[in-house]
Write a protein that holds these residues in place. Structure first.
Motif, PDB file in Angstrom:
ATOM      1  N   ARG A 148       0.823  -1.217   0.000  1.00  7.51           N
ATOM      2  CA  ARG A 148       0.000   0.000   0.000  1.00  7.51           C
ATOM      3  C   ARG A 148       0.857   1.267   0.000  1.00  7.51           C
ATOM      4  N   ARG A 149       1.950   1.241   0.732  1.00  7.38           N
ATOM      5  CA  ARG A 149       2.838   2.404   0.728  1.00  7.38           C
ATOM      6  C   ARG A 149       3.450   2.607  -0.658  1.00  7.38           C
ATOM      7  N   PHE A 150       3.802   1.521  -1.313  1.00  3.66           N
ATOM      8  CA  PHE A 150       4.363   1.612  -2.658  1.00  3.66           C
ATOM      9  C   PHE A 150       3.325   2.152  -3.631  1.00  3.66           C
ATOM     10  N   GLN A 151       2.086   1.690  -3.510  1.00  5.39           N
ATOM     11  CA  GLN A 151       1.021   2.188  -4.383  1.00  5.39           C
ATOM     12  C   GLN A 151       0.749   3.667  -4.139  1.00  5.39           C
ATOM     13  N   GLN A 152       0.772   4.095  -2.888  1.00  7.12           N
ATOM     14  CA  GLN A 152       0.514   5.502  -2.615  1.00  7.12           C
ATOM     15  C   GLN A 152       1.620   6.384  -3.190  1.00  7.12           C
ATOM     16  N   ALA A 153       2.856   5.929  -3.102  1.00  6.79           N
ATOM     17  CA  ALA A 153       3.959   6.696  -3.676  1.00  6.79           C
ATOM     18  C   ALA A 153       3.816   6.810  -5.188  1.00  6.79           C
ATOM     19  N   GLN A 154       3.350   5.740  -5.843  1.00  5.91           N
ATOM     20  CA  GLN A 154       3.112   5.813  -7.284  1.00  5.91           C
ATOM     21  C   GLN A 154       1.920   6.725  -7.599  1.00  5.91           C
ATOM     22  N   ALA A 155       0.905   6.695  -6.744  1.00  6.72           N
ATOM     23  CA  ALA A 155      -0.247   7.576  -6.945  1.00  6.72           C
ATOM     24  C   ALA A 155       0.181   9.036  -6.926  1.00  6.72           C
ATOM     25  N   VAL A 156       1.074   9.394  -6.024  1.00  5.37           N
ATOM     26  CA  VAL A 156       1.561  10.770  -5.933  1.00  5.37           C
ATOM     27  C   VAL A 156       2.190  11.196  -7.253  1.00  5.37           C
ATOM     28  N   VAL A 157       3.067  10.338  -7.795  1.00  2.00           N
ATOM     29  CA  VAL A 157       3.747  10.691  -9.041  1.00  2.00           C
ATOM     30  C   VAL A 157       2.766  10.711 -10.208  1.00  2.00           C
ATOM     31  N   ALA A 158       1.855   9.746 -10.267  1.00  2.30           N
ATOM     32  CA  ALA A 158       0.869   9.723 -11.352  1.00  2.30           C
ATOM     33  C   ALA A 158      -0.014  10.965 -11.313  1.00  2.30           C
ATOM     34  N   LEU A 159      -0.412  11.393 -10.123  1.00  2.00           N
ATOM     35  CA  LEU A 159      -1.211  12.621 -10.007  1.00  2.00           C
ATOM     36  C   LEU A 159      -0.418  13.833 -10.458  1.00  2.00           C
ATOM     37  N   ASP A 160       0.845  13.909 -10.071  1.00  4.99           N
ATOM     38  CA  ASP A 160       1.669  15.046 -10.492  1.00  4.99           C
ATOM     39  C   ASP A 160       1.844  15.058 -12.007  1.00  4.99           C
ATOM     40  N   TRP A 161       2.045  13.888 -12.592  1.00  8.47           N
ATOM     41  CA  TRP A 161       2.157  13.801 -14.058  1.00  8.47           C
ATOM     42  C   TRP A 161       0.852  14.237 -14.706  1.00  8.47           C
ATOM     43  N   LEU A 162      -0.244  13.780 -14.186  1.00  4.67           N
ATOM     44  CA  LEU A 162      -1.542  14.143 -14.735  1.00  4.67           C
ATOM     45  C   LEU A 162      -1.764  15.647 -14.687  1.00  4.67           C
TER      46      LEU A 162
END
Length: 328
Positions: A309-323
């Motif tokens: 879950r921590r790994f997924q949240q870290a990816q979510a942060v980057v995906a949101l910033d890219w978006l």
């Protein structure tokens, strides 16, 4: 977790791997029989989230084999993922740099897979430019590969249909849980709440954007890559499907940026597979990916996979910033 903090990226490892002696005696006996020799030593895998047994075994006859052995006791989903990997292995063409499946066994409780043992290491973190270049070349080659026929691969629009509804599920949630979920992302969460309907709309177009007949690994990250002196291996294929040839690049880049590999958007558009991709198609797929990571990261940790879950949240942060960086 405070995602605004400048902590190191989370480690892609379940932390719950079994050793050879942890396996039941009958499983060890079955592995030795399938391998054709007794096991003399093991070298456990040190990356990846799947719990259970994963190791290179040195055999008494001098050969080596990489073995995965899982049961529902380690994780309820692990056996089905292993069964799926058996199906996928039969669809991979020889030009795909994946270890060859040598044999498998399924007794209804334990699923065992034996692969050619390949050597190398996962790319160093943060990413070194030379390592990233090698992986990006491998992705270009993968994009033109087509699976063997007949095969049991499903369209990505089927395999990810349930996962890629994150924003629409969040939009339908009560205000309390929705606000709590957004609060985990600090300032980004404020932006999400202000654009939730738009995110759900973008996400709803992902299936049209992602459709295709290319072989899609579906789960590429540094921990699913091994770099040998003269080979780049792509490993762990249970989520493989059929889709647009640029999907693996888009799916992988949030983890690349998270792990210091550079700007995801610049890397995407500089890659050969991005030629002809419509910006709105990338936006739809990226929105779906960000929604999946955001919603999944708020769920309880799966059995045997405490760090996911921590790994997924870290990816979510980057995906949101890219978006958010994409042109309006």
């Amino acid at each position: 977790m405070d995602t605004e903090a400048t902590d190191l990226p989370p480690v892609a490892f379940s932390g719950s791997r079994l050793n050879w002696q942890d396996l039941p005696r009958h499983v060890r006996s079955r592995i030795a029989a399938l391998a054709g020799a007794q096991v003399s030593s093991e070298t456990s895998a040190t990356s990846g989230f799947t719990p259970g047994f994963a190791a290179v075994l040195e055999l008494g006859d001098g050969h080596e084999v990489f073995v995965k052995a899982v049961s529902a006791e380690q994780n309820p989903q692990a056996p089905d993922l292993a069964r799926r990997e058996i199906v996928v292995a039969g669809a991979l063409p020889p030009e795909v740099p994946a270890p060859r499946l040598l044999w498998s066994h399924d007794d209804g409780t334990w699923v065992i897979l034996g692969f050619d043992a390949v050597h190398g290491q996962s790319p160093e973190q943060p990413w070194r430019p030379a390592d990233l270049d090698r992986v990006l070349v491998a992705l270009a080659d993968l994009a033109v590969a087509r699976p063997l026929t007949p095969n049991g691969l499903l369209p990505v629009t089927d395999t990810m249909a349930d996962d890629f509804r994150g924003w629409r599920r969040i939009a339908c949630a009560p205000d309390g849980p929705r606000t709590h979920s957004a609060a985990r992302f600090g300032e980004r969460g404020v932006w999400v709440m202000a654009h939730l309907d738009q995110l759900a709309d973008w996400e709803s177009g992902w299936a049209v954007a992602a459709a295709g007949t290319a072989l899609v690994h579906g789960d590429l990250r540094a921990d699913n890559v091994m770099l040998d002196t003269d080979a780049t291996w792509l490993v762990d294929w249970p989520l493989a499907s059929l889709g647009a040839p640029w999907l693996d690049l888009a799916f992988m880049l949030p983890s690349v940026e998270m792990q210091g590999g550079g700007d995801a958007d610049a890397l995407f558009w500089a890659h050969p597979v991005a030629a002809g991709v419509e910006p709105h198609a990338l936006r739809s797929v990226l929105a779906a990916l960000a929604g999946h990571f955001t919603l999944a990261s708020a769920q309880p940790a799966p059995i045997g996979v405490p760090n996911l879950r921590r790994f997924q949240q870290a990816q979510a942060v980057v995906a949101l910033d890219w978006l958010r960086r994409l042109p309006a």
